[in-house]
Design a protein around this motif. Structure first.
Motif, short mmCIF file in Angstrom:
data_model
loop_
_atom_site.label_atom_id
_atom_site.label_comp_id
_atom_site.label_asym_id
_atom_site.label_seq_id
_atom_site.Cartn_x
_atom_site.Cartn_y
_atom_site.Cartn_z
N LEU A 70 -4.29 -12.20 -47.60
CA LEU A 70 -2.95 -11.62 -47.47
C LEU A 70 -2.86 -10.38 -48.34
O LEU A 70 -3.48 -10.31 -49.40
N VAL A 123 -5.05 -12.88 -52.34
CA VAL A 123 -3.87 -12.05 -52.08
C VAL A 123 -4.07 -10.70 -52.78
O VAL A 123 -4.29 -10.65 -53.99
N GLY A 139 -1.81 -11.43 -58.20
CA GLY A 139 -2.62 -11.01 -57.07
C GLY A 139 -4.08 -11.23 -57.39
O GLY A 139 -4.53 -11.01 -58.52
#
Length: 276
Positions: A128, A166, A185
């Motif tokens: 993602l 991510v 992240g």
């Protein structure tokens, strides 16, 4: 972003020469309260189905599909400006004048985007990526820390249980890339405004960096593209994990053949390095 916001109740239109715009942008605190936060599976079902189809096609080839969404500030600026902006005057005026409404707006955007990204993961996205295209162009360090960072942290925290990589991408944030890193992240996407090794020096951690070729370089003659790409790859080779990419999106006037040659060159460069 122009797909996400209509799902929340902001009507979209296409204007010749300008592209998509929000027909009735947020102007009052009441407009924030009227925003819906519907399940992504209902309002963005065609997008989720497209993710499912593409993921199914890529799986036999061993290629992961990257799902993506706009970051809360980037979406908020579209909702308040009605489209792209150079000054972000309306966004910043609302942010400063209506702090309680700003909090409600950002909270709604976080809730919606978490559900949207989770739906993409359930449909087969294996990575993602969150895009924050405008915060770095609109805000200073302290404004980012106070009015954006908490919501990005909340969003990334809500995705942590997915156990998927991510990517946290932003542009124009080199002056406070350390704060961006605090959002979390698995990897950080960075723009071209600093050399890749300087980004690593400022961050001082071991997370993979993604980037950071200037998209405008792809408009130059191929020898120049190859030369500067080679410099970037050499800089990145000794600084830890690095995923080559542009520092932002491909410009509309870029020749597809240049993109193809760039991809081939990066693959060949990597194969030669690993073969040494």
């Amino acid at each position: 972003p122009f797909r996400h916001l209509p799902a929340m109740g902001l009507a979209r239109a296409f204007v010749k020469g300008d592209g998509p715009v929000i027909r009735e942008p947020i102007r009052r605190t009441h407009d924030v309260d009227m925003l819906a936060v519907p399940p992504a599976a209902e309002t963005l079902s065609s997008t989720i189905e497209a993710v499912r189809i593409v993921a199914r096609e890529l799986e036999p080839r061993g290629l992961p599909l990257i799902g993506f969404a706009g970051a809360p500030f980037t979406l908020a600026s579209y909702a308040l400006e009605g489209g792209t902006s150079r000054s972000f005057t309306r966004t910043k005026a609302f942010m400063y004048a209506e702090p309680a409404a700003w909090k409600r707006l950002m909270t709604k955007l976080v809730t919606f985007q978490v559900d949207y990204l989770r739906a993409q993961a359930a449909a087969g996205a294996q990575v993602l990526q969150l895009f924050d295209s405008w915060a770095g162009l609109a805000l200073g360090r302290e404004e980012y820390r106070e009015l954006v960072l908490p919501y990005n942290q909340r969003l990334f925290g809500a995705l942590s249980s997915l156990d998927l990589p991510v990517i946290n991408f932003s542009t124009g944030t080199s002056a406070y890339i350390d704060l961006v890193a605090e959002s979390c992240g698995t990897a950080l996407g960075v723009d071209w405004r600093l050399p890749i090794d300087e980004y690593r020096r400022r961050l001082g951690d071991t997370r993979p960096l993604q980037g950071n070729l200037d998209p405008a370089l792809l408009l130059a003659p191929w020898p120049e593209v190859r030369h500067r790409t080679d410099l970037l790859l050499r800089r990145a080779a000794g600084i830890g994990p690095h995923v080559f990419n542009l520092g932002h999106g491909v410009l509309p006037e870029t020749e597809p053949e240049t993109v193809r040659r760039l991809v081939d060159f990066v693959h060949e460069w990597g194969e030669q390095r690993h073969g040494e």
